[in-house]
Design a protein around this motif. Sequence first.
Motif, PDB file in Angstrom:
ATOM      1  N   SER A   1       0.835  -1.202   0.000  1.00  9.91           N
ATOM      2  CA  SER A   1       0.000   0.000   0.000  1.00  9.91           C
ATOM      3  C   SER A   1       0.866   1.247   0.000  1.00  9.91           C
ATOM      4  O   SER A   1       0.543   2.251  -0.650  1.00  9.91           O
ATOM      5  CB  SER A   1      -0.931   0.012   1.221  1.00  9.91           C
ATOM      6  OG  SER A   1      -1.876  -1.035   1.147  1.00  9.91           O
ATOM      7  N   ARG A   2       1.981   1.187   0.733  1.00 12.88           N
ATOM      8  CA  ARG A   2       2.909   2.331   0.743  1.00 12.88           C
ATOM      9  C   ARG A   2       3.518   2.543  -0.641  1.00 12.88           C
ATOM     10  O   ARG A   2       3.684   3.681  -1.100  1.00 12.88           O
ATOM     11  CB  ARG A   2       4.003   2.110   1.794  1.00 12.88           C
ATOM     12  CG  ARG A   2       3.527   2.300   3.226  1.00 12.88           C
ATOM     13  CD  ARG A   2       4.687   2.317   4.204  1.00 12.88           C
ATOM     14  NE  ARG A   2       5.297   0.990   4.354  1.00 12.88           N
ATOM     15  CZ  ARG A   2       4.902   0.073   5.230  1.00 12.88           C
ATOM     16  NH1 ARG A   2       3.897   0.347   6.054  1.00 12.88           N
ATOM     17  NH2 ARG A   2       5.506  -1.098   5.307  1.00 12.88           N
ATOM     18  N   THR A   3       3.836   1.435  -1.309  1.00 13.14           N
ATOM     19  CA  THR A   3       4.381   1.533  -2.671  1.00 13.14           C
ATOM     20  C   THR A   3       3.365   2.158  -3.621  1.00 13.14           C
ATOM     21  O   THR A   3       3.694   3.033  -4.436  1.00 13.14           O
ATOM     22  CB  THR A   3       4.782   0.141  -3.195  1.00 13.14           C
ATOM     23  OG1 THR A   3       5.687  -0.465  -2.280  1.00 13.14           O
ATOM     24  CG2 THR A   3       5.430   0.236  -4.569  1.00 13.14           C
ATOM     25  N   LEU A   4       2.101   1.701  -3.524  1.00 14.81           N
ATOM     26  CA  LEU A   4       1.045   2.243  -4.383  1.00 14.81           C
ATOM     27  C   LEU A   4       0.808   3.717  -4.079  1.00 14.81           C
ATOM     28  O   LEU A   4       0.584   4.521  -4.997  1.00 14.81           O
ATOM     29  CB  LEU A   4      -0.255   1.448  -4.195  1.00 14.81           C
ATOM     30  CG  LEU A   4      -1.423   1.887  -5.091  1.00 14.81           C
ATOM     31  CD1 LEU A   4      -1.113   1.603  -6.554  1.00 14.81           C
ATOM     32  CD2 LEU A   4      -2.716   1.187  -4.686  1.00 14.81           C
ATOM     33  N   THR A   5       0.867   4.088  -2.803  1.00 14.60           N
ATOM     34  CA  THR A   5       0.672   5.492  -2.420  1.00 14.60           C
ATOM     35  C   THR A   5       1.753   6.373  -3.034  1.00 14.60           C
ATOM     36  O   THR A   5       1.478   7.484  -3.516  1.00 14.60           O
ATOM     37  CB  THR A   5       0.683   5.637  -0.890  1.00 14.60           C
ATOM     38  OG1 THR A   5      -0.386   4.864  -0.333  1.00 14.60           O
ATOM     39  CG2 THR A   5       0.514   7.091  -0.473  1.00 14.60           C
ATOM     40  N   GLU A   6       2.989   5.877  -3.050  1.00 12.27           N
ATOM     41  CA  GLU A   6       4.078   6.635  -3.667  1.00 12.27           C
ATOM     42  C   GLU A   6       3.845   6.796  -5.169  1.00 12.27           C
ATOM     43  O   GLU A   6       4.043   7.882  -5.730  1.00 12.27           O
ATOM     44  CB  GLU A   6       5.416   5.935  -3.417  1.00 12.27           C
ATOM     45  CG  GLU A   6       6.609   6.732  -3.933  1.00 12.27           C
ATOM     46  CD  GLU A   6       7.934   6.034  -3.680  1.00 12.27           C
ATOM     47  OE1 GLU A   6       8.935   6.446  -4.306  1.00 12.27           O
ATOM     48  OE2 GLU A   6       7.975   5.079  -2.881  1.00 12.27           O
ATOM     49  N   GLN A   7       3.399   5.723  -5.819  1.00  8.79           N
ATOM     50  CA  GLN A   7       3.084   5.817  -7.248  1.00  8.79           C
ATOM     51  C   GLN A   7       1.945   6.801  -7.494  1.00  8.79           C
ATOM     52  O   GLN A   7       1.974   7.580  -8.451  1.00  8.79           O
ATOM     53  CB  GLN A   7       2.709   4.438  -7.790  1.00  8.79           C
ATOM     54  CG  GLN A   7       3.883   3.497  -7.962  1.00  8.79           C
ATOM     55  CD  GLN A   7       3.517   2.287  -8.811  1.00  8.79           C
ATOM     56  OE1 GLN A   7       2.369   2.100  -9.188  1.00  8.79           O
ATOM     57  NE2 GLN A   7       4.512   1.454  -9.101  1.00  8.79           N
ATOM     58  N   LYS A   8       0.957   6.749  -6.615  1.00 13.11           N
ATOM     59  CA  LYS A   8      -0.182   7.665  -6.744  1.00 13.11           C
ATOM     60  C   LYS A   8       0.300   9.109  -6.675  1.00 13.11           C
ATOM     61  O   LYS A   8      -0.109   9.964  -7.479  1.00 13.11           O
ATOM     62  CB  LYS A   8      -1.190   7.390  -5.634  1.00 13.11           C
ATOM     63  CG  LYS A   8      -2.391   8.344  -5.630  1.00 13.11           C
ATOM     64  CD  LYS A   8      -2.987   8.501  -4.249  1.00 13.11           C
ATOM     65  CE  LYS A   8      -2.107   9.376  -3.379  1.00 13.11           C
ATOM     66  NZ  LYS A   8      -2.680   9.614  -2.050  1.00 13.11           N
TER      67      LYS A   8
END
Length: 756
Positions: free
Chosen positions: A422-429
């Motif tokens: 989720s942290r990885t996706l948040t960074e991509q977002k």
Amino acid sequence: MASSPCGNSNFDSGLEIKTRSVEQTLIPLVSQITTLINHKDKPKKSERTLAAIHRVGQAVSVAVGRFVAVGEAIAAENQELKDEMGQACFEARRAGDAIAQLTDVGSAAPPPSDGRVTVFSDRTGMVKAARLLLSAVTKVLVLADRIVIKQIITSRNKVLVTLDHLERVSTFQEFVQIFSQFGNEMVEFAHLTGDRQNDLKDEKKKARMAAARAVLEKCTMMLLTASKTCLRHPDCESARINKDAVFHRMRCALEQVIEIVTEARSCGENKILPASIYNGIKDFKSSVECLRDNLYSLSPQSVSSQLEALVERTEDFTDSAYTSHEQRQAILSLCQLARQDTQQLVHAWVEAQSIHAKEVPEDMEVAILKTCQSIGDLRRELHKAAVGRASDLLKVHGEQLPLRALKAAGAEGNLEAVAEYSRTLTEQKEQLVETCRLLCHVSGSEPLEITCVHAEETFHVIGPQIISAAQTLALHPSSKIAKENLEVFCEAWESQLCDMALLLREINDVFEGRRGDKRPYLSLPRPGKHSANLKTAKAVKLDAEEQTSMAKLGLELRLLSSDVDAEVEKWEEQEHDIVRQSQSLASMAYNMYLFTRGEGLLKTTLDLFHQAEVLSEEGLQLCSSLRTFSTQLVDEEKSVVMTEMEKLVAFCQQLQMGAKTPVQGKTATFQKVDSSIQTTRSILTVVLSLLPFCNKLNRKYKSERNSLGSPQDWKERQDVSTPVKEEGALNSKNSNGFGVKSLEQHMAGLNLLESK
């Protein structure tokens, strides 16, 4: 026509034309009246001239009479408009009668000799009657247009009521029943707003409407799975958060649609378009170039301040953690160069003012050119930075690694892994959100700025929704509905990435000056029983669930059609048969994509099947052109082209047979729609593989003919490669696909004039 009232958009106090259909409907009437007013005022009139004027006047009068009858019928169906519509119809009828009287010049004796007042003796009366008629007719049309707005508001209200019921349901049985009703209401709303979007004249409003409708389209499927997940797991907090976010977003989108059609001012409207660097550069260049006309219209300080405000906006690029060191230095250097050139311009400008110069001195003209050049270089560097970053992100995110990892971790019930990914996706977002902001700065037009803002908001909202859906699945790893829910949100993310790729292409097209005009679609209210003259075909419209399942396939079709357009632009010979026919196929495929969204020219499944049939015929014509092209190729090259061409023939024949095969029932119709679009996708895929190969071969043999071949070889090759026109081939005018319905059909009973 440039001076016609249609161009002014205001015929009466507070009367403004906001839709193309109203404007286009007035054009024939304006044309006829212009003919009457601008007749040549010669002492002697031929019988032919007199008869023509009489005929035009009578045509206007008769058409106005029919038009008024329909207007009065609309008033009877809509009591709230009865008084206004009645008055406008009365004025239109009176003006029509006046024009008929003024043009009743006969065809025998010279008109002034009998003492009657005519268009020749009372031009002022004719102009007055014409103005009154145009004002009254426009008012009738604008009042009728209010009915469309009323229909959209009524449809929205029905959707909102059902949405409230859906949010409160507590059993699956109740949910299924209400969602079915909700789906039907959303289909009605989608078609009404789609027609309105296509008909709007204001491009900014059209873009805002498209953004709101895209939200509703994507949220419909999310609402289904999020609600089912909440019903299955009523005590799950992440499921409730997921569901609440979808309902909130749908309500906001519904409200935005109503704000657009009613022109209400929302508190958030001002922030939808942040100050972009593109607009700043455009305004700055305009100020600098205007100095050539007037040295004293602006102050040197105001131009310097304008530049500083512009440079300040570039901090969005230079302060970004994702901007490379090289790009940051290039932008800063160009900003400094623009400052230096502007300072030199200001210095030359002040000197010119001090000597009271009336024209721009030579040194100042040079400074103007240098300033415009440096600011143009800055724009190009910013465009390169924004577009380059967006392209890189799309390549990286195209692999969907965080989404796959989240799905796997959720299915395993691994909350710790879900938190990590989720942290990885948040960074991509956050990267995507920032990139959308940078694209907004260089988008090149206000509609594209609005689309960039929409993309930014979509990534900002969907990212957390994916995370909450993954958390729900991790808490209930055996839940099929939780797994389906996460899949739907991930697909929405992927869909937005596809939309971003298309947005990127449009921004590039605008930057390079390649953007083409789209054909407008005209719509006006169809007044109940008075539409009896229309042939109502027995056709089917897709419901909400079917349109949602079509959306992904439609997006693939849109991307393929854009790719085909991009490939044909690389051909030097734009009139080549292969180019022309490929462009036609891409255009028709794009119409089919719009159908999957409930937009565009194809309104029913019958329209779609007709389009598929025309597309297949054009595809077979392309096969004929490819066969002719292959005659100049050597064996290995010819084999490649012929192999792909045979695939194309098979797909076109499959599409043609499918389109002509009759089906009955909703399920069979939907399957036929799905098959038609999938086969069209296969056709475009083959065309896309052939275009670059054929272009390469075409350039190769053209080069050989020009530089290596003997005159005799060249002549022989030309003789061989000359296409043979087959009897019965489609004419170019028939290659444009599905025909636009005539204005009379769209107008239903609101026709103004018969076609003469």
